[in-house]
Design a protein around this motif. Structure first.
Motif, PDB file in Angstrom:
ATOM      1  N   ALA A  44       0.975  -1.141  -0.161  1.00 55.66           N
ATOM      2  CA  ALA A  44       0.141   0.043   0.070  1.00 55.66           C
ATOM      3  C   ALA A  44       0.934   1.289   0.019  1.00 55.66           C
ATOM      4  N   THR A  45       0.539   2.365  -0.822  1.00 58.97           N
ATOM      5  CA  THR A  45       1.456   3.472  -1.008  1.00 58.97           C
ATOM      6  C   THR A  45       1.602   4.054   0.199  1.00 58.97           C
ATOM      7  N   ASN A  46       0.549   4.197   1.056  1.00 59.53           N
ATOM      8  CA  ASN A  46       0.363   4.731   2.418  1.00 59.53           C
ATOM      9  C   ASN A  46       1.163   4.023   3.516  1.00 59.53           C
ATOM     10  N   GLN A  47       1.663   2.978   3.050  1.00 56.69           N
ATOM     11  CA  GLN A  47       2.664   1.989   4.156  1.00 56.69           C
ATOM     12  C   GLN A  47       4.153   2.645   4.157  1.00 56.69           C
ATOM     13  N   PRO A  48       4.586   2.921   5.416  1.00 57.06           N
ATOM     14  CA  PRO A  48       5.914   3.107   5.162  1.00 57.06           C
ATOM     15  C   PRO A  48       6.905   2.207   4.516  1.00 57.06           C
ATOM     16  N   TYR A  49       7.785   2.515   3.783  1.00 57.15           N
ATOM     17  CA  TYR A  49       8.860   1.493   3.322  1.00 57.15           C
ATOM     18  C   TYR A  49       8.146   0.768   1.977  1.00 57.15           C
ATOM     19  N   SER A  50       7.027   1.095   1.786  1.00 61.80           N
ATOM     20  CA  SER A  50       6.386   0.632   0.473  1.00 61.80           C
ATOM     21  C   SER A  50       7.058   0.879  -0.909  1.00 61.80           C
ATOM     22  N   LEU A  51       7.597   2.129  -0.848  1.00 61.01           N
ATOM     23  CA  LEU A  51       8.292   2.619  -2.003  1.00 61.01           C
ATOM     24  C   LEU A  51       9.639   2.295  -2.051  1.00 61.01           C
ATOM     25  N   ALA A  52      10.092   2.103  -0.959  1.00 57.60           N
ATOM     26  CA  ALA A  52      11.761   1.388  -0.804  1.00 57.60           C
ATOM     27  C   ALA A  52      11.652   0.265  -1.239  1.00 57.60           C
ATOM     28  N   ALA A  53      10.425  -0.865  -1.138  1.00 57.37           N
ATOM     29  CA  ALA A  53      10.714  -2.235  -1.604  1.00 57.37           C
ATOM     30  C   ALA A  53      10.539  -2.083  -3.044  1.00 57.37           C
ATOM     31  N   THR A  54       9.812  -1.233  -3.436  1.00 54.15           N
ATOM     32  CA  THR A  54       9.457  -1.335  -5.098  1.00 54.15           C
ATOM     33  C   THR A  54      10.776  -0.774  -5.959  1.00 54.15           C
ATOM     34  N   GLN A  55      11.315   0.339  -4.974  1.00 54.78           N
ATOM     35  CA  GLN A  55      12.490   0.802  -5.628  1.00 54.78           C
ATOM     36  C   GLN A  55      13.572  -0.126  -5.667  1.00 54.78           C
ATOM     37  N   ARG A  56      13.941  -0.815  -4.407  1.00 49.70           N
ATOM     38  CA  ARG A  56      14.852  -1.877  -4.472  1.00 49.70           C
ATOM     39  C   ARG A  56      14.760  -2.870  -5.467  1.00 49.70           C
ATOM     40  N   LEU A  57      13.506  -3.309  -5.802  1.00 51.39           N
ATOM     41  CA  LEU A  57      13.169  -4.366  -6.952  1.00 51.39           C
ATOM     42  C   LEU A  57      13.504  -3.962  -8.099  1.00 51.39           C
ATOM     43  N   LYS A  58      13.147  -2.630  -8.272  1.00 50.52           N
ATOM     44  CA  LYS A  58      13.376  -1.860  -9.665  1.00 50.52           C
ATOM     45  C   LYS A  58      15.103  -1.840  -9.894  1.00 50.52           C
ATOM     46  N   GLN A  59      15.711  -1.597  -8.890  1.00 51.54           N
ATOM     47  CA  GLN A  59      17.335  -1.876  -8.855  1.00 51.54           C
ATOM     48  C   GLN A  59      18.028  -3.211  -9.375  1.00 51.54           C
ATOM     49  N   LEU A  60      17.311  -4.165  -8.464  1.00 52.43           N
ATOM     50  CA  LEU A  60      17.659  -5.562  -9.132  1.00 52.43           C
ATOM     51  C   LEU A  60      17.259  -6.133 -10.132  1.00 52.43           C
ATOM     52  N   LEU A  61      15.924  -5.499 -10.567  1.00 52.07           N
ATOM     53  CA  LEU A  61      15.643  -6.021 -11.685  1.00 52.07           C
ATOM     54  C   LEU A  61      15.123  -4.973 -12.850  1.00 52.07           C
ATOM     55  N   PRO A  62      15.998  -4.347 -13.405  1.00 52.82           N
ATOM     56  CA  PRO A  62      15.572  -3.372 -14.398  1.00 52.82           C
ATOM     57  C   PRO A  62      15.200  -4.139 -15.705  1.00 52.82           C
ATOM     58  N   PRO A  63      14.281  -3.342 -16.417  1.00 52.69           N
ATOM     59  CA  PRO A  63      13.794  -3.749 -17.793  1.00 52.69           C
ATOM     60  C   PRO A  63      14.820  -4.488 -18.599  1.00 52.69           C
ATOM     61  N   GLN A  64      14.523  -5.631 -19.295  1.00 49.05           N
ATOM     62  CA  GLN A  64      15.395  -6.539 -19.790  1.00 49.05           C
ATOM     63  C   GLN A  64      16.328  -7.265 -19.300  1.00 49.05           C
ATOM     64  N   THR A  65      16.356  -7.339 -18.060  1.00 51.08           N
ATOM     65  CA  THR A  65      16.907  -8.184 -17.058  1.00 51.08           C
ATOM     66  C   THR A  65      16.814  -9.837 -17.439  1.00 51.08           C
ATOM     67  N   PRO A  66      17.786 -10.606 -17.958  1.00 50.73           N
ATOM     68  CA  PRO A  66      17.077 -11.977 -17.726  1.00 50.73           C
ATOM     69  C   PRO A  66      17.216 -12.672 -16.508  1.00 50.73           C
TER      70      PRO A  66
END
Length: 145
Positions: A44-66
């Protein structure tokens, strides 16, 4: 003891939906939603750390990553629940190690080979007050299937 069939899917990351879900394209060119198995991240966007979790996943898995996905469950919606690997490392486990997700004890049996690693990673993140463990009490609302 029942022998589980190991289902591995080779895919390419299309994008990150939230801290628990990604979209991939398989070798047949189909786009499949993947829910990360055995973990829970704040959504939930109003939960603390939800943005951090999504951002971390985006760092680990950028588009086109096999990626290689070890499928643990097929959802009626057509999606897959699984453990996602990049360069032989479990992204699910990396999220727990960094404090961006907690172990989902209800589904942990689906990750039996790495169950101990998940629990140790969570304990270490908790001891080091990483990510969502910076809070005095971790209270997360999670979506269920």
């Amino acid at each position: 003891m029942e022998l589980l069939e190991l289902i591995l899917v080779l895919a390419t990351v299309v994008g990150v939906a939230d801290g628990n879900s990604i979209l991939v394209k398989d070798n047949a060119g189909q786009t499949i939603p993947i829910r990360l198995a055995c973990i829970n991240a704040p959504e939930a966007t109003n939960q603390p750390y939800s943005l951090a979790a999504t951002q971390r996943l985006k760092q680990l898995l950028p588009p086109q990553t096999p990626v290689v996905i070890r499928s643990t469950e097929q959802l009626k919606s057509g999606g897959t629940v699984g453990e996602v690997f990049v360069d032989n490392r479990s992204v699910n486990l990396l999220l727990v190690e960094s404090g961006n997700a907690v172990v989902d004890r209800e589904s942990l049996q689906n990750c039996s080979e790495s169950k101990t690693q998940f629990l140790i990673a969570e304990a270490n993140a908790k001891n080091k007050h990483l990510g969502l463990w910076q809070q005095s009490k971790v209270q997360l609302k999670f979506h269920t299937k």
